[in-house]
Design an enzyme around this catalytic site. Structure first.
Site, short mmCIF file in Angstrom:
data_model
loop_
_atom_site.label_atom_id
_atom_site.label_comp_id
_atom_site.label_asym_id
_atom_site.label_seq_id
_atom_site.Cartn_x
_atom_site.Cartn_y
_atom_site.Cartn_z
N ALA A 1 0.83 -1.29 0.07
CA ALA A 1 -0.02 0.00 -0.16
C ALA A 1 0.96 1.33 0.01
CB ALA A 1 -0.81 -0.03 1.29
N GLU B 1 -0.38 -9.25 -0.10
CA GLU B 1 -1.78 -9.47 0.21
C GLU B 1 -2.80 -9.73 -1.23
OE1 GLU B 1 -1.77 -6.12 2.93
OE2 GLU B 1 -2.55 -7.22 4.57
N1 CAA Z 1 4.60 3.28 -1.12
C1 CAA Z 1 4.93 4.32 -1.56
N2 CAA Z 1 6.03 4.60 -2.46
C2 CAA Z 1 6.75 3.49 -2.54
C3 CAA Z 1 6.48 2.07 -2.01
C4 CAA Z 1 5.20 2.15 -1.11
N3 CAA Z 1 4.81 1.07 -0.61
N4 CAA Z 1 7.34 1.34 -2.39
C5 CAA Z 1 8.28 2.05 -3.02
N5 CAA Z 1 7.89 3.04 -3.33
C6 CAA Z 1 8.46 4.13 -4.02
C7 CAA Z 1 9.62 4.64 -3.34
O1 CAA Z 1 9.34 5.74 -2.57
C8 CAA Z 1 10.37 5.36 -4.49
O2 CAA Z 1 9.90 6.67 -5.02
P1 CAA Z 1 10.65 7.88 -4.94
O3 CAA Z 1 12.11 7.69 -5.95
O4 CAA Z 1 9.79 9.02 -5.43
O5 CAA Z 1 11.31 7.92 -3.56
C9 CAA Z 1 10.00 4.38 -5.52
O6 CAA Z 1 8.93 3.63 -5.19
C10 CAA Z 1 11.17 3.51 -5.72
O7 CAA Z 1 11.59 2.69 -4.67
P2 CAA Z 1 12.92 2.45 -3.78
O8 CAA Z 1 13.88 3.79 -4.32
O9 CAA Z 1 12.83 2.69 -2.39
O10 CAA Z 1 13.43 1.18 -4.53
P3 CAA Z 1 14.45 0.20 -4.00
O11 CAA Z 1 14.77 -0.83 -5.04
O12 CAA Z 1 15.74 1.04 -3.19
O13 CAA Z 1 13.87 -0.52 -2.77
C11 CAA Z 1 11.63 -1.68 -1.91
C12 CAA Z 1 12.60 -1.34 -3.11
C13 CAA Z 1 12.53 -2.58 -0.99
C14 CAA Z 1 10.57 -2.59 -2.29
C15 CAA Z 1 11.53 -0.36 -0.85
O14 CAA Z 1 10.89 0.57 -2.01
C16 CAA Z 1 10.53 -0.78 -0.05
O15 CAA Z 1 10.92 -1.03 1.02
N6 CAA Z 1 9.07 -0.20 -0.37
C17 CAA Z 1 8.20 -0.26 0.63
C18 CAA Z 1 7.70 -1.77 0.99
C19 CAA Z 1 6.78 -1.77 2.22
O16 CAA Z 1 7.13 -1.30 3.18
N7 CAA Z 1 5.62 -2.16 1.94
C20 CAA Z 1 4.31 -2.27 2.78
C21 CAA Z 1 3.60 -1.08 2.79
S1 CAA Z 1 2.42 -1.34 4.27
C22 CAA Z 1 1.28 -2.01 3.59
O17 CAA Z 1 1.10 -2.36 2.55
C23 CAA Z 1 -0.17 -1.96 4.41
C24 CAA Z 1 -1.17 -2.90 4.07
O18 CAA Z 1 -1.10 -3.89 4.62
C25 CAA Z 1 -2.26 -2.34 3.46
#
Ligand code: CAA
Length: 258
Positions: free
Chosen positions: A63, A111
């Site tokens: 999300a 999910e």
């Molecule tokens: N939400 C918003 N933006 C996201 C995102 C997310 N879940 N995942 C990635 N992005 C965005 C990043 O912010 C980045 O944007 P910017 O360049 O504008 O900053 C872009 O996508 C590329 O991501 P990264 O630069 O971080 O890419 P990476 O290769 O270095 O890392 C990753 C990849 C490990 C997936 C990392 O992006 C990450 O950890 N993302 C978040 C994952 C996460 O925590 N997901 C769970 C969300 S909570 C949820 O889902 C709740 C629920 O159950 C409903």
């Protein structure tokens, strides 16, 4: 512009999550677009659905954290409901849905894949429920579906530690059915969908209903449900066609969904 595309391939369809700038993360717009893509699926003709992500890096990275960051309790609850309603719709879609996981499947991405009937993935796929590291619980069904798919022990370990797992571990614990190369992922999913689509659609739908609904019943009630759905297949065109083909030693079958 929609962040989710739908392609009708005749007997099956493909939904692609396509918001590359955020690794296909699910904000309210993407969730609305996913709902609209589901509306496009013609359930009279399409017999299986594939859900995948665009690109070679991410299925869905969860999300949208940037959207969630400022939500109130009431807004957080509503956002959870929005995702849950759509994922439940996928889970209860009459036709089978295959998740073709092409990279990160984190949080809402894991999910989404779990609301599908089963998952196959590319060898670079990464699964996880990182929510507790963000100060929230999984909110689009993760606490419920992960435990049902891999068992409570593994689910709790994954959720409490927020540790991501790679494709080989996902295969070992039964979260995915098959791991293939990135290049083979969509062809494999399409072959599976086409294989399902060859069978009698009414029977396949009844099987989905029987497994899904039966898991929530005790064994006596579950067996009764199966008897009812088994019985409903009889007198259909497709039951006659399937059995006649066997008796006539005929390989080609003309299933019409009637
Ligand atoms: N939400 C918003 N933006 C996201 C995102 C997310 N879940 N995942 C990635 N992005 C965005 C990043 O912010 C980045 O944007 P910017 O360049 O504008 O900053 C872009 O996508 C590329 O991501 P990264 O630069 O971080 O890419 P990476 O290769 O270095 O890392 C990753 C990849 C490990 C997936 C990392 O992006 C990450 O950890 N993302 C978040 C994952 C996460 O925590 N997901 C769970 C969300 S909570 C949820 O889902 C709740 C629920 O159950 C409903």
């Amino acid at each position: 512009m929609s962040f989710v595309t739908y392609e009708n391939k005749g007997a099956y369809g493909i939904i692609t999550m396509n918001r590359p700038q955020a690794l296909n993360a699910l904000d309210s717009q993407v969730l609305d677009d996913l709902s609209a893509a589901l509306d496009e699926v013609d359930l009279n003709t399409v017999r299986a659905l594939i859900i995948t992500g665009a690109g070679e890096k991410s299925f869905v990275a969860g999300a949208d954290i940037k959207e969630m960051a400022g939500l109130t309790k009431a807004e957080g609850t509503a956002f959870g409901k929005k995702g849950n309603d759509i994922f439940r719709r996928i889970e209860t879609l009459p036709i089978p849905v295959i998740a073709a996981v092409n990279g990160f499947a984190l949080g809402g991405g894991c999910e989404l894949s779990m609301s599908c009937d089963f998952r196959i993935c590319s060898d670079n796929a990464v699964f996880g429920q990182p929510e507790v590291g963000l100060g929230i619980t999984p909110g689009f069904g993760g606490t419920q579906r992960l435990a049902r798919i891999v068992g409570p022990g593994y689910a709790k370990q994954m959720i409490y530690t927020a540790r991501n797992i790679k494709a080989d571990e996902a295969l070992r614990i039964g979260l995915v059915n098959q791991v293939v190369s990135q290049a083979d992922l969509l062809p494999t999913a399409e072959k599976l969908a086409a294989g399902i689509a060859k069978n009698a659609p009414i029977a396949v739908r009844m099987c989905k209903k029987a497994v899904n609904e039966g898991l929530d019943l005790d064994m006596d009630q579950a067996i009764e449900l199966e008897e009812k759905l088994f019985g409903e297949c009889f007198e259909t065109h497709d039951q006659k066609e399937g059995m006649n083909a066997f008796m006539e030693k005929r390989k080609e079958k003309n299933f019409t969904n009637n």
